[in-house]
Motif scaffolding. Sequence first.
Motif, PDB file in Angstrom:
ATOM      1  N   HIS A 157       0.837  -1.216   0.000  1.00  0.00           N
ATOM      2  CA  HIS A 157       0.000   0.000   0.000  1.00  0.00           C
ATOM      3  C   HIS A 157       0.866   1.258   0.000  1.00  0.00           C
ATOM      4  O   HIS A 157       0.486   2.290   0.559  1.00  0.00           O
ATOM      5  CB  HIS A 157      -0.938  -0.001   1.219  1.00  0.00           C
ATOM      6  N   GLY A 158       2.035   1.134  -0.645  1.00  0.00           N
ATOM      7  CA  GLY A 158       2.932   2.273  -0.728  1.00  0.00           C
ATOM      8  C   GLY A 158       2.661   3.136  -1.945  1.00  0.00           C
ATOM      9  O   GLY A 158       1.895   2.764  -2.845  1.00  0.00           O
ATOM     10  N   GLU A 159       3.307   4.280  -1.990  1.00  0.00           N
ATOM     11  CA  GLU A 159       3.172   5.223  -3.101  1.00  0.00           C
ATOM     12  C   GLU A 159       4.453   5.205  -3.914  1.00  0.00           C
ATOM     13  O   GLU A 159       5.537   5.474  -3.384  1.00  0.00           O
ATOM     14  CB  GLU A 159       2.905   6.628  -2.571  1.00  0.00           C
ATOM     15  N   LEU A 160       4.335   4.876  -5.200  1.00  0.00           N
ATOM     16  CA  LEU A 160       5.502   4.753  -6.066  1.00  0.00           C
ATOM     17  C   LEU A 160       5.684   5.976  -6.947  1.00  0.00           C
ATOM     18  O   LEU A 160       4.742   6.465  -7.561  1.00  0.00           O
ATOM     19  CB  LEU A 160       5.361   3.510  -6.959  1.00  0.00           C
ATOM     20  N   HIS A 161       6.925   6.439  -7.027  1.00  0.00           N
ATOM     21  CA  HIS A 161       7.330   7.459  -7.990  1.00  0.00           C
ATOM     22  C   HIS A 161       8.488   6.853  -8.781  1.00  0.00           C
ATOM     23  O   HIS A 161       9.493   6.434  -8.193  1.00  0.00           O
ATOM     24  CB  HIS A 161       7.781   8.742  -7.294  1.00  0.00           C
ATOM     25  N   PHE A 162       8.363   6.791 -10.107  1.00  0.00           N
ATOM     26  CA  PHE A 162       9.373   6.119 -10.923  1.00  0.00           C
ATOM     27  C   PHE A 162       9.529   6.875 -12.238  1.00  0.00           C
ATOM     28  O   PHE A 162       8.531   7.276 -12.852  1.00  0.00           O
ATOM     29  CB  PHE A 162       8.946   4.676 -11.203  1.00  0.00           C
ATOM     30  N   SER A 163      10.762   7.073 -12.669  1.00  0.00           N
ATOM     31  CA  SER A 163      10.995   7.805 -13.919  1.00  0.00           C
ATOM     32  C   SER A 163      12.342   7.405 -14.527  1.00  0.00           C
ATOM     33  O   SER A 163      13.140   6.693 -13.908  1.00  0.00           O
ATOM     34  CB  SER A 163      10.970   9.317 -13.665  1.00  0.00           C
ATOM     35  N   THR A 164      12.569   7.861 -15.749  1.00  0.00           N
ATOM     36  CA  THR A 164      13.840   7.621 -16.426  1.00  0.00           C
ATOM     37  C   THR A 164      14.676   8.890 -16.387  1.00  0.00           C
ATOM     38  O   THR A 164      14.154  10.001 -16.239  1.00  0.00           O
ATOM     39  CB  THR A 164      13.625   7.201 -17.885  1.00  0.00           C
ATOM     40  N   LEU A 165      15.975   8.715 -16.543  1.00  0.00           N
ATOM     41  CA  LEU A 165      16.910   9.830 -16.566  1.00  0.00           C
ATOM     42  C   LEU A 165      17.787   9.723 -17.809  1.00  0.00           C
ATOM     43  O   LEU A 165      18.147   8.622 -18.233  1.00  0.00           O
ATOM     44  CB  LEU A 165      17.815   9.806 -15.333  1.00  0.00           C
ATOM     45  N   TYR A 166      18.126  10.872 -18.377  1.00  0.00           N
ATOM     46  CA  TYR A 166      19.102  10.925 -19.466  1.00  0.00           C
ATOM     47  C   TYR A 166      18.752   9.958 -20.604  1.00  0.00           C
ATOM     48  O   TYR A 166      19.529   9.098 -20.978  1.00  0.00           O
ATOM     49  CB  TYR A 166      20.510  10.638 -18.929  1.00  0.00           C
ATOM     50  N   ARG A 167      17.516  10.135 -21.102  1.00  0.00           N
ATOM     51  CA  ARG A 167      17.036   9.352 -22.254  1.00  0.00           C
ATOM     52  C   ARG A 167      17.044   7.853 -21.952  1.00  0.00           C
ATOM     53  O   ARG A 167      17.391   7.033 -22.770  1.00  0.00           O
ATOM     54  CB  ARG A 167      17.854   9.677 -23.500  1.00  0.00           C
ATOM     55  N   ASP A 168      16.665   7.533 -20.750  1.00  0.00           N
ATOM     56  CA  ASP A 168      16.576   6.157 -20.261  1.00  0.00           C
ATOM     57  C   ASP A 168      17.943   5.505 -20.082  1.00  0.00           C
ATOM     58  O   ASP A 168      18.061   4.287 -20.054  1.00  0.00           O
ATOM     59  CB  ASP A 168      15.695   5.277 -21.153  1.00  0.00           C
ATOM     60  N   TYR A 169      18.974   6.326 -19.945  1.00  0.00           N
ATOM     61  CA  TYR A 169      20.272   5.766 -19.557  1.00  0.00           C
ATOM     62  C   TYR A 169      20.145   5.139 -18.171  1.00  0.00           C
ATOM     63  O   TYR A 169      20.694   4.075 -17.900  1.00  0.00           O
ATOM     64  CB  TYR A 169      21.348   6.857 -19.546  1.00  0.00           C
ATOM     65  N   ALA A 170      19.389   5.827 -17.303  1.00  0.00           N
ATOM     66  CA  ALA A 170      19.185   5.339 -15.940  1.00  0.00           C
ATOM     67  C   ALA A 170      17.718   5.415 -15.578  1.00  0.00           C
ATOM     68  O   ALA A 170      16.933   6.126 -16.218  1.00  0.00           O
ATOM     69  CB  ALA A 170      20.007   6.174 -14.954  1.00  0.00           C
ATOM     70  N   ARG A 171      17.345   4.665 -14.551  1.00  0.00           N
ATOM     71  CA  ARG A 171      15.988   4.697 -14.018  1.00  0.00           C
ATOM     72  C   ARG A 171      16.062   4.929 -12.515  1.00  0.00           C
ATOM     73  O   ARG A 171      16.952   4.398 -11.843  1.00  0.00           O
ATOM     74  CB  ARG A 171      15.247   3.400 -14.349  1.00  0.00           C
ATOM     75  N   ILE A 172      15.148   5.743 -12.018  1.00  0.00           N
ATOM     76  CA  ILE A 172      15.182   6.122 -10.610  1.00  0.00           C
ATOM     77  C   ILE A 172      13.765   6.104 -10.050  1.00  0.00           C
ATOM     78  O   ILE A 172      12.803   6.456 -10.743  1.00  0.00           O
ATOM     79  CB  ILE A 172      15.827   7.521 -10.452  1.00  0.00           C
ATOM     80  N   GLY A 173      13.625   5.665  -8.830  1.00  0.00           N
ATOM     81  CA  GLY A 173      12.291   5.634  -8.239  1.00  0.00           C
ATOM     82  C   GLY A 173      12.345   5.436  -6.741  1.00  0.00           C
ATOM     83  O   GLY A 173      13.395   5.093  -6.179  1.00  0.00           O
ATOM     84  N   HIS A 174      11.219   5.670  -6.102  1.00  0.00           N
ATOM     85  CA  HIS A 174      11.126   5.383  -4.681  1.00  0.00           C
ATOM     86  C   HIS A 174       9.700   5.011  -4.304  1.00  0.00           C
ATOM     87  O   HIS A 174       8.743   5.397  -4.972  1.00  0.00           O
ATOM     88  CB  HIS A 174      11.626   6.556  -3.830  1.00  0.00           C
ATOM     89  N   ILE A 175       9.612   4.226  -3.258  1.00  0.00           N
ATOM     90  CA  ILE A 175       8.323   3.805  -2.696  1.00  0.00           C
ATOM     91  C   ILE A 175       8.227   4.378  -1.297  1.00  0.00           C
ATOM     92  O   ILE A 175       9.122   4.164  -0.455  1.00  0.00           O
ATOM     93  CB  ILE A 175       8.226   2.271  -2.615  1.00  0.00           C
ATOM     94  N   ARG A 176       7.157   5.112  -1.035  1.00  0.00           N
ATOM     95  CA  ARG A 176       6.921   5.620   0.312  1.00  0.00           C
ATOM     96  C   ARG A 176       5.845   4.780   0.972  1.00  0.00           C
ATOM     97  O   ARG A 176       4.740   4.656   0.446  1.00  0.00           O
ATOM     98  CB  ARG A 176       6.501   7.090   0.287  1.00  0.00           C
ATOM     99  N   LEU A 177       6.158   4.208   2.114  1.00  0.00           N
ATOM    100  CA  LEU A 177       5.207   3.377   2.827  1.00  0.00           C
ATOM    101  C   LEU A 177       4.256   4.239   3.645  1.00  0.00           C
ATOM    102  O   LEU A 177       4.599   5.343   4.085  1.00  0.00           O
ATOM    103  CB  LEU A 177       5.938   2.414   3.768  1.00  0.00           C
ATOM    104  N   PRO A 178       3.042   3.760   3.873  1.00  0.00           N
ATOM    105  CA  PRO A 178       2.109   4.515   4.722  1.00  0.00           C
ATOM    106  C   PRO A 178       2.600   4.546   6.156  1.00  0.00           C
ATOM    107  O   PRO A 178       3.320   3.655   6.601  1.00  0.00           O
ATOM    108  CB  PRO A 178       0.802   3.720   4.595  1.00  0.00           C
ATOM    109  N   SER A 179       2.221   5.576   6.875  1.00  0.00           N
ATOM    110  CA  SER A 179       2.585   5.668   8.286  1.00  0.00           C
ATOM    111  C   SER A 179       1.798   4.659   9.076  1.00  0.00           C
ATOM    112  O   SER A 179       0.737   4.189   8.662  1.00  0.00           O
ATOM    113  CB  SER A 179       2.310   7.076   8.809  1.00  0.00           C
ATOM    114  N   ALA A 180       2.326   4.297  10.215  1.00  0.00           N
ATOM    115  CA  ALA A 180       1.642   3.302  11.065  1.00  0.00           C
ATOM    116  C   ALA A 180       0.313   3.844  11.546  1.00  0.00           C
ATOM    117  O   ALA A 180       0.150   5.029  11.764  1.00  0.00           O
ATOM    118  CB  ALA A 180       2.533   2.943  12.246  1.00  0.00           C
TER     119      ALA A 180
END
Length: 219
Positions: free
Chosen positions: A196-219
């Motif tokens: 039940h986390g929130e995902l942010h995901f994207s590419t960098l430098y014309r898809d040379y790299a990929r970066i993302g993070h998942i934020r978990l809900p608070s307790a």
Amino acid sequence: MSSVPANASVMDSIYRHQRHIYDLTRRYYLLGRNDLIAALRPPAGGTVLEIGCGTARNLVLTAKRYPDARLFGIDISAEMLKSATATVSNNRVDRRVSLAQGDATRFDAAELFGIARFDRVFFSYSLSMIPGWEAALHQAIRCVAPGGELHVVDFGQQTALPRWFGKGLKAWLARFHVTPRENLGDAMAAIAKTTHGELHFSTLYRDYARIGHIRLPSA
């Protein structure tokens, strides 16, 4: 659970000598590492764990950017940890950075550091070197505290770059047991859904790299 498997010897053989020039050479093609560090933003006095910390380059920069954070790092390679220990000491952050040897797919953080969950956990160009990379992602999310975040940056698929470039890069990386994870975004999306986390995901430098993070809900 924290025992080190046989493939640690493979990493040691690769980095026994390369560790001495690793940071000097990798700075030119491990793109997006600083973007990840800037996005961490741990809470005041927070804890940050890097899985596959290598030379501790990222941990030192994180320690300097967030001076009240406590930093932890694991790596499967004893050779890399020699460089990491020296890097941390030379940058005078050894009181805030703890290092340990461990397998990314099955380490016990509580046993290694006395802490089971962290405010931020991250991988920086290490998932592409971990054979059981999906297991490592699942292990990592279990180490994220409620309200915390899991961050990842790694090689993309070079979809917006010339075909020859992507083909050549992957062939060269394979020489070092590096395999860009084509399904990284899907794997992170699946984890975000089950937690039940929130995902942010994207590419960098014309898809040379990929970066993302998942934020978990608070307790």
